[in-house]
Design an enzyme around this catalytic site. Sequence first.
Site, PDB file in Angstrom:
ATOM      1  N   ASP A  50     -10.340  52.559 -48.388  1.00  0.00           N
ATOM      2  CA  ASP A  50     -11.550  52.811 -49.180  1.00  0.00           C
ATOM      3  C   ASP A  50     -11.776  54.273 -49.530  1.00  0.00           C
ATOM      4  O   ASP A  50     -12.603  54.571 -50.388  1.00  0.00           O
ATOM      5  CB  ASP A  50     -12.777  52.277 -48.429  1.00  0.00           C
ATOM      6  CG  ASP A  50     -12.754  50.767 -48.353  1.00  0.00           C
ATOM      7  OD1 ASP A  50     -12.558  50.153 -49.410  1.00  0.00           O
ATOM      8  OD2 ASP A  50     -12.903  50.214 -47.254  1.00  0.00           O
ATOM      9  N   HIS A  52     -10.025  52.837 -38.522  1.00  0.00           N
ATOM     10  CA  HIS A  52      -9.563  51.472 -38.745  1.00  0.00           C
ATOM     11  C   HIS A  52      -9.344  50.793 -37.416  1.00  0.00           C
ATOM     12  O   HIS A  52      -8.898  51.430 -36.464  1.00  0.00           O
ATOM     13  CB  HIS A  52      -8.259  51.447 -39.552  1.00  0.00           C
ATOM     14  CG  HIS A  52      -8.054  50.149 -40.240  1.00  0.00           C
ATOM     15  ND1 HIS A  52      -7.455  49.085 -39.625  1.00  0.00           N
ATOM     16  CD2 HIS A  52      -8.432  49.738 -41.473  1.00  0.00           C
ATOM     17  CE1 HIS A  52      -7.460  48.056 -40.466  1.00  0.00           C
ATOM     18  NE2 HIS A  52      -8.041  48.421 -41.588  1.00  0.00           N
TER      19      HIS A  52
HETATM   20  N1  COA Z   1     -16.742  58.170 -38.750  1.00  0.00           N
HETATM   21  C1  COA Z   1     -17.125  58.696 -37.565  1.00  0.00           C
HETATM   22  N2  COA Z   1     -16.771  58.150 -36.389  1.00  0.00           N
HETATM   23  C2  COA Z   1     -16.019  57.041 -36.417  1.00  0.00           C
HETATM   24  C3  COA Z   1     -15.588  56.451 -37.625  1.00  0.00           C
HETATM   25  C4  COA Z   1     -15.993  57.067 -38.815  1.00  0.00           C
HETATM   26  N3  COA Z   1     -15.623  56.552 -39.988  1.00  0.00           N
HETATM   27  N4  COA Z   1     -14.843  55.364 -37.356  1.00  0.00           N
HETATM   28  C5  COA Z   1     -14.800  55.265 -36.031  1.00  0.00           C
HETATM   29  N5  COA Z   1     -15.508  56.273 -35.470  1.00  0.00           N
HETATM   30  C6  COA Z   1     -15.707  56.502 -34.042  1.00  0.00           C
HETATM   31  C7  COA Z   1     -16.797  55.549 -33.526  1.00  0.00           C
HETATM   32  O1  COA Z   1     -18.091  56.133 -33.641  1.00  0.00           O
HETATM   33  C8  COA Z   1     -16.371  55.325 -32.126  1.00  0.00           C
HETATM   34  O2  COA Z   1     -16.738  56.431 -31.340  1.00  0.00           O
HETATM   35  P1  COA Z   1     -17.308  56.231 -29.844  1.00  0.00           P
HETATM   36  O3  COA Z   1     -16.188  55.546 -29.096  1.00  0.00           O
HETATM   37  O4  COA Z   1     -17.607  57.614 -29.406  1.00  0.00           O
HETATM   38  O5  COA Z   1     -18.507  55.353 -29.986  1.00  0.00           O
HETATM   39  C9  COA Z   1     -14.839  55.313 -32.196  1.00  0.00           C
HETATM   40  O6  COA Z   1     -14.513  56.092 -33.352  1.00  0.00           O
HETATM   41  C10 COA Z   1     -14.268  53.906 -32.347  1.00  0.00           C
HETATM   42  O7  COA Z   1     -14.845  53.340 -33.516  1.00  0.00           O
HETATM   43  P2  COA Z   1     -15.384  51.866 -33.667  1.00  0.00           P
HETATM   44  O8  COA Z   1     -16.446  51.845 -34.713  1.00  0.00           O
HETATM   45  O9  COA Z   1     -15.722  51.282 -32.320  1.00  0.00           O
HETATM   46  O10 COA Z   1     -14.088  51.162 -34.214  1.00  0.00           O
HETATM   47  P3  COA Z   1     -14.023  49.709 -34.781  1.00  0.00           P
HETATM   48  O11 COA Z   1     -12.618  49.287 -34.674  1.00  0.00           O
HETATM   49  O12 COA Z   1     -15.048  48.855 -34.141  1.00  0.00           O
HETATM   50  O13 COA Z   1     -14.459  49.890 -36.310  1.00  0.00           O
HETATM   51  C11 COA Z   1     -14.333  50.575 -38.552  1.00  0.00           C
HETATM   52  C12 COA Z   1     -13.545  50.106 -37.330  1.00  0.00           C
HETATM   53  C13 COA Z   1     -13.410  50.580 -39.752  1.00  0.00           C
HETATM   54  C14 COA Z   1     -15.481  49.582 -38.815  1.00  0.00           C
HETATM   55  C15 COA Z   1     -14.885  51.978 -38.295  1.00  0.00           C
HETATM   56  O14 COA Z   1     -13.816  52.904 -38.182  1.00  0.00           O
HETATM   57  C16 COA Z   1     -15.854  52.430 -39.365  1.00  0.00           C
HETATM   58  O15 COA Z   1     -17.045  52.107 -39.292  1.00  0.00           O
HETATM   59  N6  COA Z   1     -15.370  53.167 -40.421  1.00  0.00           N
HETATM   60  C17 COA Z   1     -16.203  53.563 -41.509  1.00  0.00           C
HETATM   61  C18 COA Z   1     -16.390  52.402 -42.464  1.00  0.00           C
HETATM   62  C19 COA Z   1     -15.148  52.118 -43.254  1.00  0.00           C
HETATM   63  O16 COA Z   1     -14.516  53.025 -43.795  1.00  0.00           O
HETATM   64  N7  COA Z   1     -14.832  50.838 -43.372  1.00  0.00           N
HETATM   65  C20 COA Z   1     -13.701  50.384 -44.140  1.00  0.00           C
HETATM   66  C21 COA Z   1     -12.629  49.855 -43.259  1.00  0.00           C
HETATM   67  S1  COA Z   1     -11.162  49.489 -44.170  1.00  0.00           S
END
Ligand code: COA
Length: 380
Positions: A316, A265
């Site tokens: 979710d 998140h």
């Molecule tokens: N699975 C695997 N790795 C994850 C992850 C996940 N669900 N969520 C974050 N990470 C990792 C990223 O790959 C990133 O790693 P890196 O720094 O080595 O590249 C790091 O954690 C930071 O994640 P990031 O995607 O940059 O965070 P964000 O704040 O931009 O995105 C979300 C937040 C929610 C979009 C992201 O956690 C995600 O895509 N989650 C899965 C989708 C989801 O459940 N969405 C519903 C949100 S309520």
Amino acid sequence: MTETAAEFAGAIDRGLENVVACTTAISTISGSTLLYRGYTIEDLAAHASFEEVVYLLWRGRLPTRAELEPFERSLRRNMALPPEAFPWFHGLPTQVHPMDFLHAVVAGLSLHDPDANVIDDAANERKAVRLTARLGTIIAAYHRVRSGQWPLQPIPDRSIAWNFLYMLLGREPEPERVEQFDTCLILHADHELNASAFSARVTSSTLSGLYSSVMAAIGTLKGPLHGGANEQVMRMLLEIGSPERIDSWLDQAFATKAKIMGFGHRVYKEGDPRARILREMSRDLTREVGHPELFEMSARIDDIMQNKKGLLPNVDFYSATVYHSMQIPVDLFTPVFAMSRVSGWCAHVFEQYGNNRIYRPRGRYTGPVGLHYEPIERRR
Ligand code: COA
């Protein structure tokens, strides 16, 4: 274009992580506490009804009984789709993503709504009531039509939660199930400046109407990084299939750096309070419907994600098995999120109109400069 690159040199914040884009009094997140208008999500989930929460989000305080009753009545009176919608509703394709269907029907409804492009408080609230009352009706009708059945009409003296389960499943739902579903609607109603609420605010900041703002928000919620994650969580569990396949499935996903849906998140780093409530609900419901293995698999994935990746479940993750246990089809999970979140989107649009300035950030230009038009016959 001059020969020099654009001068604007503000700091870039990809994903706007540290940008505070507006003030808001609707909801806030601090640590792992989520407040709607000052009340914790745990308090509201345990004691309020969804309709009360909608009142709270829109009007800023909990209603008295004398205020709630007419508010509920106006929502319930507006659950049915207007008769003008019937001819085209039945002509829409149903073998499409249900979020696209929802988007199209909201657009269609705006064409029949005399308030569609009127922006004043009274018209905005009338439209918000219609949309909040109707999204569940649209989703249930979509499912009935694609299953070769006639849509059911909502029963006006019952709640939005009761009616959705009734219209979807074609029978009166058990009171306990209605209560659990109502809690899910409360948990999903608002979440500070989440991507879809921000979309709604950006659209309304141009003084476009509420329908356009809600359509923008539906499109934003659809993506798997936002509301679309709940559907992907269930698909992942079904694909894994059995507890003994979890480790190898996750190892493979980690090796390819795939994102595991339902984890991580932007704001919560100490855990999402909604996920804790949904985790308990998932444990109870999967047991009750005879599929405890779905909760056990989820809990094991949760452990591995925390231990190996330091990532916690978000709203979710456990909502997937909760909805599955309620017999909601997997591709309707995200539309169900929308039928609740529409109340938050409307609250944000009201707030935006109340203190509006158009959103217009800058982009740092990285393309070429100083090019000159070349006639087409001389281009190579
Ligand atoms: N699975 C695997 N790795 C994850 C992850 C996940 N669900 N969520 C974050 N990470 C990792 C990223 O790959 C990133 O790693 P890196 O720094 O080595 O590249 C790091 O954690 C930071 O994640 P990031 O995607 O940059 O965070 P964000 O704040 O931009 O995105 C979300 C937040 C929610 C979009 C992201 O956690 C995600 O895509 N989650 C899965 C989708 C989801 O459940 N969405 C519903 C949100 S309520």
